[in-house]
Design a protein around this motif. Sequence first.
Motif, short mmCIF file in Angstrom:
data_model
loop_
_atom_site.label_atom_id
_atom_site.label_comp_id
_atom_site.label_asym_id
_atom_site.label_seq_id
_atom_site.Cartn_x
_atom_site.Cartn_y
_atom_site.Cartn_z
N PHE A 93 0.84 -1.17 -0.07
CA PHE A 93 -0.17 0.14 -0.12
C PHE A 93 0.73 1.38 -0.02
O PHE A 93 1.32 1.69 0.93
CB PHE A 93 -0.74 0.16 1.12
CG PHE A 93 -1.86 -1.18 1.52
CD1 PHE A 93 -2.93 -1.28 0.49
CD2 PHE A 93 -1.48 -2.40 2.21
CE1 PHE A 93 -3.59 -2.60 0.57
CE2 PHE A 93 -2.19 -3.34 2.30
CZ PHE A 93 -3.19 -3.52 1.45
N PRO A 94 1.03 1.80 -1.16
CA PRO A 94 1.98 3.06 -1.13
C PRO A 94 1.28 4.06 -0.62
O PRO A 94 0.09 4.31 -0.39
CB PRO A 94 1.83 3.29 -2.73
CG PRO A 94 1.40 2.19 -3.52
CD PRO A 94 0.48 1.44 -2.49
N GLN A 95 2.18 4.70 0.48
CA GLN A 95 1.81 6.02 1.11
C GLN A 95 2.04 7.07 0.60
O GLN A 95 3.08 7.43 -0.15
CB GLN A 95 2.54 5.69 2.49
CG GLN A 95 2.14 4.49 3.42
CD GLN A 95 2.80 4.53 4.86
OE1 GLN A 95 3.22 5.66 5.31
NE2 GLN A 95 2.95 3.45 5.47
N PRO A 96 1.23 8.04 0.73
CA PRO A 96 1.38 9.46 0.31
C PRO A 96 2.60 9.87 0.75
O PRO A 96 2.82 9.80 1.98
CB PRO A 96 0.16 10.36 0.56
CG PRO A 96 -0.82 9.43 1.21
CD PRO A 96 0.04 8.04 1.54
N GLY A 97 3.61 10.52 -0.23
CA GLY A 97 4.63 11.32 0.49
C GLY A 97 6.15 10.46 0.69
O GLY A 97 6.89 10.80 0.98
N ARG A 98 5.65 9.20 0.28
CA ARG A 98 6.91 8.18 0.63
C ARG A 98 7.82 8.49 -0.48
O ARG A 98 7.62 8.60 -1.67
CB ARG A 98 6.48 6.48 0.42
CG ARG A 98 6.04 5.97 -1.06
CD ARG A 98 4.97 6.47 -1.51
NE ARG A 98 4.47 6.20 -2.89
CZ ARG A 98 4.69 6.59 -3.71
NH1 ARG A 98 5.06 7.87 -3.87
NH2 ARG A 98 4.49 6.31 -4.82
N PRO A 99 9.42 8.43 -0.12
CA PRO A 99 10.10 8.78 -1.03
C PRO A 99 10.32 7.79 -2.05
O PRO A 99 10.09 6.64 -2.32
CB PRO A 99 11.42 8.62 -0.13
CG PRO A 99 11.20 7.80 1.12
CD PRO A 99 9.83 7.69 1.23
N ARG A 100 11.05 8.15 -3.16
CA ARG A 100 10.87 7.87 -4.58
C ARG A 100 12.42 7.21 -5.01
O ARG A 100 12.56 6.34 -5.51
CB ARG A 100 10.50 8.53 -5.81
CG ARG A 100 9.02 8.60 -5.51
CD ARG A 100 8.67 9.80 -6.45
NE ARG A 100 9.20 11.04 -6.05
CZ ARG A 100 8.80 12.18 -6.58
NH1 ARG A 100 7.99 12.24 -7.52
NH2 ARG A 100 9.80 13.34 -6.11
N ASP A 101 13.28 7.84 -4.34
CA ASP A 101 14.75 7.21 -4.71
C ASP A 101 15.58 7.50 -3.33
O ASP A 101 15.14 8.04 -2.20
CB ASP A 101 15.21 8.02 -5.66
CG ASP A 101 15.39 9.56 -5.63
OD1 ASP A 101 15.31 10.20 -4.20
OD2 ASP A 101 15.38 10.37 -6.54
N VAL A 102 16.76 7.25 -3.48
CA VAL A 102 17.79 7.30 -2.10
C VAL A 102 17.77 8.58 -1.65
O VAL A 102 18.12 8.83 -0.36
CB VAL A 102 18.96 6.57 -2.53
CG1 VAL A 102 19.77 7.46 -3.76
CG2 VAL A 102 19.86 6.70 -1.25
N PHE A 103 17.80 9.65 -2.51
CA PHE A 103 17.91 11.14 -2.17
C PHE A 103 16.84 11.52 -1.42
O PHE A 103 16.85 12.17 -0.40
CB PHE A 103 18.06 12.22 -3.43
CG PHE A 103 19.36 11.71 -3.96
CD1 PHE A 103 20.49 12.17 -3.46
CD2 PHE A 103 19.39 10.93 -5.35
CE1 PHE A 103 21.91 11.97 -4.22
CE2 PHE A 103 20.54 10.80 -6.11
CZ PHE A 103 21.85 11.21 -5.66
N GLU A 104 15.53 10.92 -1.78
CA GLU A 104 14.44 11.24 -0.84
C GLU A 104 14.38 10.66 0.46
O GLU A 104 14.08 10.93 1.51
CB GLU A 104 13.17 11.11 -1.79
CG GLU A 104 13.03 12.15 -3.11
CD GLU A 104 11.89 12.02 -3.85
OE1 GLU A 104 11.60 12.91 -4.57
OE2 GLU A 104 11.14 11.07 -3.54
N ARG A 105 15.02 9.33 0.54
CA ARG A 105 15.11 8.57 1.52
C ARG A 105 15.90 9.10 2.57
O ARG A 105 15.66 9.28 3.53
CB ARG A 105 15.46 7.15 1.14
CG ARG A 105 14.36 6.13 0.50
CD ARG A 105 14.80 4.86 0.44
NE ARG A 105 15.66 4.66 -0.62
CZ ARG A 105 15.29 4.31 -1.76
NH1 ARG A 105 14.09 4.36 -2.26
NH2 ARG A 105 16.14 3.78 -2.84
N ILE A 106 17.12 9.99 1.95
CA ILE A 106 18.04 10.66 2.83
C ILE A 106 17.31 11.78 3.61
O ILE A 106 17.40 12.09 4.62
CB ILE A 106 19.29 11.10 2.20
CG1 ILE A 106 20.03 9.75 1.98
CG2 ILE A 106 20.34 12.11 2.81
CD1 ILE A 106 21.18 9.64 0.80
#
Length: 401
Positions: A51-64
């Motif tokens: 279940f994808p969540q709104p605002g979840r990061p799409r790549d490593v830069f967003e995860r950081i």
Amino acid sequence: MTQSESAYQSLLDSLGARGIAAASVEGEIARLVIETPSWGYGDSGTRFATFPQPGRPRDVFERIADAAEVQRLTGTAPAVALHFPWDAVDDLGELAAAVADAGLRVGAVNPNVFQDPDYRLGSITNPAPEVRRRALAHLLQCSEIARELSSTALSLWFADGTNYAGQDDLRARRERLEEALAELYAAMPEEQELLLEYKFFEPAFYATDIADWGSALLLCIGLGERAKVLVDLGHHAHGVNVEQIVALLDREGRLGGFHFNNRKYADDDLIVGSVNPLELFLIFVELGGGAGRLPRLTIDQAHNVEPKLEAMVRSVLNLQESFAKALLVDRTALLAAQSAGDVLRGHEILLDAFNTDVRPLCAKVRAELGAAEDPLRELRSSGYVEQQARERASETMQLKG
Ligand code: RM4
Ligand code: MN
Ligand code: MN
């Protein structure tokens, strides 16, 4: 006096009455370092659905960016563990710069030799030499990535194992494992530790190649001093005394670190401390006090239905509070009770610490670190998640789960 000031003051008074110096406890809490996992921020699911969540990061830069937000709120999560190829980029220099710009550092580097179709029958234990070579090449490459990102640990988990008796030769698989790990270890630079994780089942359902701490420890002893065992709290059979394993590995100098999570059934990857907070506290008690003695503390969780950032912040807070409670154990009285053979006095001393509400103390430390006194309230009111939901609208790939 505000409500939080008076809560803090009454805790100070009661600690004072127990002869505990709050200042030194606060100093240790401030030095606690938790690594959050890049893979804990992205999309994950069960084998039934994601279940994808709104605002979840799409790549490593967003995860950081999300890891930096957790650090901003808690002041206790300055390192981010990475997983390759999930976090692969064209330019490692750019990744290193992004991590530094976010005020973070790279924690353990985790290779991934469990998803490629080639690994159906195992990675470095695969009966086919060319598959083993391919898996080893990835491990060697990850050690190189770790060096370029100034990471000091390569954290290994192998899904390798068999589903049926007779499927493969157990001893031959062990030899292949030893051979590949020896080659990897020999190539690793001095500053890197090799952390070896065990797990008793899943995805293999008959014989997992590194199924338990003993199996991992034997491999580490064979490799050398920089090879250490990593304890994932979700990787034991029910009833296993994890704090005893921790004490034993620590005593041998072979406790490399943790993957923190909690489970009720199997490797559930729920929020650490959410199911069995007493076990978590007892683990910190076994680690013996000061922050300087702690091994690498990494969260390894998959937040499938819970809001991801809230879940990560809650996890860091649970760890901070468990650690703080362990600092309150009256070690002198405990030793005296144990030497006197007083069975229940020692237990009572542990419960005194465990049952102390340390939240005001942790809040004070966070405020002093420039983080949030109440990180979850601050997260909810900051609008960060809503803002990311607007900016990160497009599709993403699924990570763990
Ligand atoms: C495993 C283990 C590893 C993690 C993978 C994805 O159960 O906990 O640490 O990297 O899941
Ligand atoms: Mn793990
Ligand atoms: Mn796991």
